[in-house]
Every structure is written in structure tokens, then in C-alpha cells.
Design a protein around this motif. Structure first.
Motif, PDB file in Angstrom:
ATOM      1  N   THR B 100       0.816  -1.038   0.082  1.00 13.53           N
ATOM      2  CA  THR B 100       0.014  -0.076  -0.006  1.00 13.53           C
ATOM      3  C   THR B 100       0.907   1.073   0.031  1.00 13.53           C
ATOM      4  N   ALA B 102       3.767   1.750  -1.365  1.00 15.24           N
ATOM      5  CA  ALA B 102       4.480   2.003  -2.643  1.00 15.24           C
ATOM      6  C   ALA B 102       3.502   2.679  -3.604  1.00 15.24           C
ATOM      7  N   ALA B 103       2.074   1.977  -3.596  1.00 17.05           N
ATOM      8  CA  ALA B 103       1.024   2.649  -4.269  1.00 17.05           C
ATOM      9  C   ALA B 103       0.807   4.108  -3.816  1.00 17.05           C
ATOM     10  N   MET B 104       0.741   4.421  -2.507  1.00 22.00           N
ATOM     11  CA  MET B 104       0.693   6.093  -2.231  1.00 22.00           C
ATOM     12  C   MET B 104       2.055   6.520  -2.501  1.00 22.00           C
TER      13      MET B 104
END
Lengths: 300, 263
Positions: B100, B102-104
Motif C-alpha cells: 500500500t 508503494a502505491a501511495m
């Protein structure tokens, strides 16, 4: 120019995994970083996006110096990572809303674009499903839609079709074509030649952290390889792997023998006479250029 | 960049962390009931079992029933556990398996924003847990008066300190097993030596002096008088220690997370 990089270098443990790369990508262009595993594609992409600080070199993306103003640049960019990192705690719709919030977009702003994003990903019917139940292709489409929540000018995709079945891959390519038609700048890494050949205006072939060639797919083929190829496979390949043909180039690759020629008629006449039927003729492709420039040994 | 360079760089503060906090709130709301039960059921059990069971033998401490003494301690320890678990296990899951973070970070977010958002959320969990126990304690008649409400901002600040400390561990942890070191070497001694279950005056002088360096001890010294109707001695000193832990641990955790992620 959407992307300008000069002398881009990244060192890990005394080795330059990216070693002095220069790039210019025009706005509205589709550009591929093409290379074998470990060539430095992903590191280059991460540096351009401000996710990895370069050891040396200068980067400007969407007019912003990177990494100093990476945040401002990423507000106008979308990123599709190599491995899906959708939020498993949320449904399809919630994934888009929550991701929009990371861009500072309010719920209403995202809701206004929701139908369009769901339609683009062809997930309208699955909008309220948890993401665990989605297929690999659906997840990739959702990741793509998620990267569009801020209506970006530049879309960066790290191996967008890796791990997808042929149908899902065709579908992603078709979506990317649609984005190109809307004038988005696309920057992608891939080791699928077909992907680069079909989608991209230009491709840079990267090996050992350097750009070994950069041109349109057609330009690369014309500059680096004979335009006509005969492939021999199986027993034929075994039988003829050591053949020498004056005026043609013979390349054994594993269980295949490739014979390259400048003239289609001359090549086929020679092969017909010497070898007979059972061969495969095709025009040269980017894959031939790629193998020629990056060598044939296995990469891990 | 070496660790020392990251440690020398101040975290860049922005309001972006709110998006991370909101994301976690949104997930928590889906599982609110089981989460609440799990998080404050156990401390309430401790309060009631130890309070009644042990309380009969202990009699009074500092002029108050043992149950009253213990209630304020349990509020503090529940805040510590709540913040710590969230900042260790949940944050680590979002950092590693779920990716999560990394996505942010692919969105316009910095590591400093993500770390601050996670810490703020873990502090919120501490506040939620502690509030539930304050509520139970007041129903059981263990709270002196409305000044007990002042406990809540103290607990929120304490939550930032405990979450920050745990986030340092999360930032350097190779796996979930690594957290056991933190529990054995930091959490358990702190829980036992901070005046939660018995007053520090019962400890040998050297140990009691050492306990002055534990953030939980200062939280207890703030919370206990507020809940039991006493007078807080040296409130600014205690607040400064807890705030200092919160600020320093965030600084260090953000630096270590940058070292791990920006590479």
C-alpha cells in the motif's frame, strides 16, 4: 518535451546499473524502454518519476526538475507499477476514491469521473466487488484506471502486460492506444518486442545500463538488421546450424536457426534450392534487432 | 544516501498525511465492532480481574482503592499497546505484503507523509482504545470527575510517541518475527516499570530512576491524577518528555523509512 534526461546514472554497490542515459521524449509520444531483465529499465523509470534519486545526471519531467519537484510532477502524472498494488481492503470503486484522495481530490471530484473510469477499465459491472475476486487482466485494467484518476498528461507504465494472458494483453494494448489518441504521453518499459512495435513511436534499447539504440521500431529494424528472415526449427535447425551461405547471415539461437538477407527473392531462392520446404519466412522484427544488439546469452 | 544523511535531514511536513489517515479510518470502519472488542476487551478484562482479584490483597495504594489506581494505569497501557500494534503489524503489512505504501508513493506523496499518516492513525487507535476504557472506568465509578476528559488529549499525544517508537522498528524490520525483540526488550519492561500496576516507589532507587526515561511512566504520571482527582505534579515536564519522544521518534522513523524506500 515531456521528459528530458542527461547523463542519468545510478550506482548500486559500486556498479552503475544505469550508466549515463540521455533521453528526450516529446509530449504526446509513446516511448518504450526496451531491454532484457536487469538492463536498468525499471531503475531508469523510477529515477524519471522521482522515486529513486540518481547518482548523477539531470532530469526534467513535465517541466519540473526531478527529484526536487517530483511531487509537483506526479500530480500531473500517472504510474502503473509492474506488480499490482491495489488496496485489498477496498472494492473496485473504493480503490479509485481512495487513490484519488492521495492526489488531493475530494470524493465528489472522483465520483464525477467514476463512471468514465469504470467504463474505461470495463469494470462497471464489478464496481462494488472486492478486488480479490478480479482476474489478472481486470486488476491490471483497474490499476490503469487508478493511474488516470488525476487525468494525467504523462502515463508511466512498468511492464504493463507482463503476466497477462494474450486476450488480456490485447485488451491493455487497445486501452493504451485509446490513451494515445487522447494525446497522453506514454512511457513504458517492456521486454515484449511486439508491445513496443505495436504501441510505440520510438523505443530505446537498453543494455547494461546504456542506450544501445534509439529510434522508431521501423528505423531500428532498417538500421540494424537485414529486412528478411528465414527461420528453421527442430530437425531442420539441427541439420543446418553450421551452414555457411555467401551473402546471407546465419544465426543459430537455441533450437532455431535464423538466416537473414537483404533481398527477399534472393534469400528464398537460395533456401528453396538448398534446404527445400519446411522453413518459415517472415519480415525482420524488433526482436531480431534486440537479440542482435543485446546478445543471445540468458539474462537472469 | 547513508542512514546518517537521512537522519540529518528534517522530515518534510505537509497535510498530505491526512489522506493516509483517512484511508486507514475507512478500513477500520468496515471492521469496527470486532476491532473494538479485540482492542479494549482485553484491557477491560485485566482491569476487572486484577482489580477485584488482586485488589482484595493489596488494599489501598496512595490512599485509593487498587481498582481506582489500576484503572488509570490500564488506560495508559492500552493506549501504548493499541498504538504499537497498529504501527508494527498493520503498518508493516501495508509496507510489505500489501504494498500500500508503494502505491501511495507513486501518487504525489512522500515517505514523510506516509509515515506521519500511519503514526497519526496509530495514535488515533490509542485514543479510541483509551476512551473506551475511560468510559468503562467511569461506569464502574473509578473516575473522580469530568477533569478525566483531559486524559484524552494526553493519550493522543502519548499515542504519537508510542506509534513513533514502533514505526522505527517497522522501518528497519526484515520480517514480523523481528517485532518480538521490541516486545521483549522495550514494551514488556516499559509496561512493568512505569507505574501501571504498582507505584514506582516500590522499586529499587536505581530502577525507579531509570524508569524516569520511559515515556509510559510520564504518561501515567499525567493520567493518574487526572482520572483520580489528584493534582498533576510538573505537568509541563511530563508533557515535554512525551512530546519529545513523539517528535524524535517521528524524525527517526521517517529517516529510516526513507532509507528503506527511496533507493
Amino acid at each position: 518535451m515531456s521528459v528530458i534526461a542527461r547523463g542519468l546514472t545510478r550506482e548500486y554497490g559500486g556498479v552503475n546499473v544505469v550508466d549515463g542515459i540521455d533521453l528526450e521524449i516529446k509530449a504526446g509520444e509513446c516511448f518504450a524502454l526496451l531491454g532484457p531483465n536487469g538492463a536498468g529499465k525499471t531503475t531508469t523509470l523510477r529515477m524519471l518519476l522521482g522515486l529513486t534519486p540518481p547518482s548523477a545526471g539531470e532530469i526534467t519531467v513535465l517541466g519540473e526538475p526531478i527529484p526536487q519537484r517530483a511531487r509537483a510532477m506526479r500530480e500531473r502524472a500517472g504510474i502503473v507499477p509492474q506488480f499490482d498494488n491495489l488496496d485489498p481492503d477496498f472494492s473496485v470503486r473504493e480503490n479509485l476514491i481512495v487513490y484519488g484522495a492521495y492526489y488531493g481530490a475530494g470524493r465528489r471530484q472522483i465520483e464525477a469521473r467514476m463512471d468514465e473510469l469504470l467504463r474505461f477499465a470495463e469494470l462497471t459491472e464489478r464496481a462494488d466487488d472486492p478486488i480479490q475476486g478480479l482476474s489478472g487482466g481486470m486488476k491490471r485494467r483497474l490499476t490503469l484506471a487508478r493511474a488516470l484518476v488525476n487525468d494525467p498528461e504523462l502515463l508511466a507504465l512498468d511492464e504493463p502486460s507482463t503476466g497477462l494472458d494474450p486476450q488480456a494483453r490485447q485488451h491493455i494494448w487497445e486501452r493504451l492506444h485509446a490513451l494515445r489518441r487522447r494525446g497522453k504521453t506514454l512511457l513504458l518499459t517492456t521486454h515484449y518486442m511486439e508491445e513496443a512495435e505495436r504501441l510505440c513511436d520510438r523505443a530505446a534499447i537498453i543494455d547494461h545500463g546504456r542506450i544501445v539504440a534509439c529510434d522508431s521500431p521501423r528505423g531500428l529494424i532498417e538500421a540494424h538488421i537485414e529486412p528478411h528472415v528465414v527461420e528453421l526449427r527442430g530437425d531442420l535447425a539441427l541439420q543446418w546450424k553450421d551452414v555457411a551461405l555467401a551473402g546471407f547471415r546465419v544465426e543459430p539461437v537455441g533450437e532455431t536457426v535464423l538466416i537473414y538477407g537483404q533481398e527477399r527473392e534472393a534469400l528464398l531462392r537460395e533456401i528453396d534450392a538448398l534446404i527445400g520446404p519446411g522453413y518459415l519466412y517472415r519480415p525482420a522484427s524488433l526482436e531480431d534487432v534486440f537479440l542482435r544488439l543485446t546478445g543471445r546469452e540468458l539474462r537472469d | 544516501m547513508a542512514v546518517i544523511d537521512h537522519l540529518r535531514t528534517a522530515p518534510r511536513l505537509s497535510f498530505r498525511f491526512i489522506a493516509v489517515w483517512l484511508r486507514n479510518l475507512k478500513v477500520w470502519r468496515k471492521l469496527m465492532l470486532p476491532s473494538l472488542l479485540g482492542n479494549f476487551g482485553e484491557p477491560v478484562l485485566y482491569l476487572i480481574a486484577l482489580g477485584y482479584g488482586l485488589g482484595q490483597f493489596v488494599g489501598e495504594i496512595d490512599g485509593m482503592r487498587y481498582m481506582v489506581f489500576l484503572a488509570s494505569g490500564i488506560v495508559c497501557s492500552a493506549a501504548m499497546t493499541g498504538a504499537t500494534f497498529e504501527a508494527l503489524y498493520s503498518a508493516f503489512t501495508r509496507l510489505t505484503t500489501q504494498q500500500t505504501w508503494a502505491a501511495m508513493l507513486a501518487a504525489p506523496m512522500n515517505v514523510d507523509d506516509v509515515v506521519l499518516g500511519e503514526i497519526a492513525w496509530a495514535a488515533t487507535k490509542a485514543l479510541i482504545n483509551a476512551s473506551a476504557i475511560v468510559l468503562v472506568a467511569s461506569v464502574l465509578g473509578l473516575v473522580a470527575g469530568p477533569q478525566a476528559l483531559l486524559v484524552l488529549p494526553v493519550i493522543l499525544l502519548a499515542g504519537f510517541a508510542f506509534a513513533g517508537l514502533a514505526m522505527i522498528i517497522t522501518a528497519i524490520s526484515p520480517s514480523y518475527d523481528f517485532f518480538l525483540y521490541y516486545f521483549t526488550l522495550v514494551m514488556t519492561p516499559m509496561l512493568l516499570l512505569s507505574g501501571v500496576f504498582f507505584p514506582l516507589s516500590g522499586l529499587p532507587d536505581a530502577v525507579a530512576l531509570g524508569a524516569q526515561f520511559l515515556p509510559l511512566a510520564h504518561v501515567v504520571m499525567l493520567v493518574r491524577p487526572l482520572m483520580t482527582g489528584g493534582v498533576v505534579e510538573m505537568p509541563l515536564l511530563h508533557l515535554a518528555v512525551v512530546a519529545g519522544y513523539a517528535a524524535a521518534s517521528y524524525w527517526i522513523a521517517a529517516a529510516l523509512a526513507r532509507k528503506r524506500l527511496v533507493r
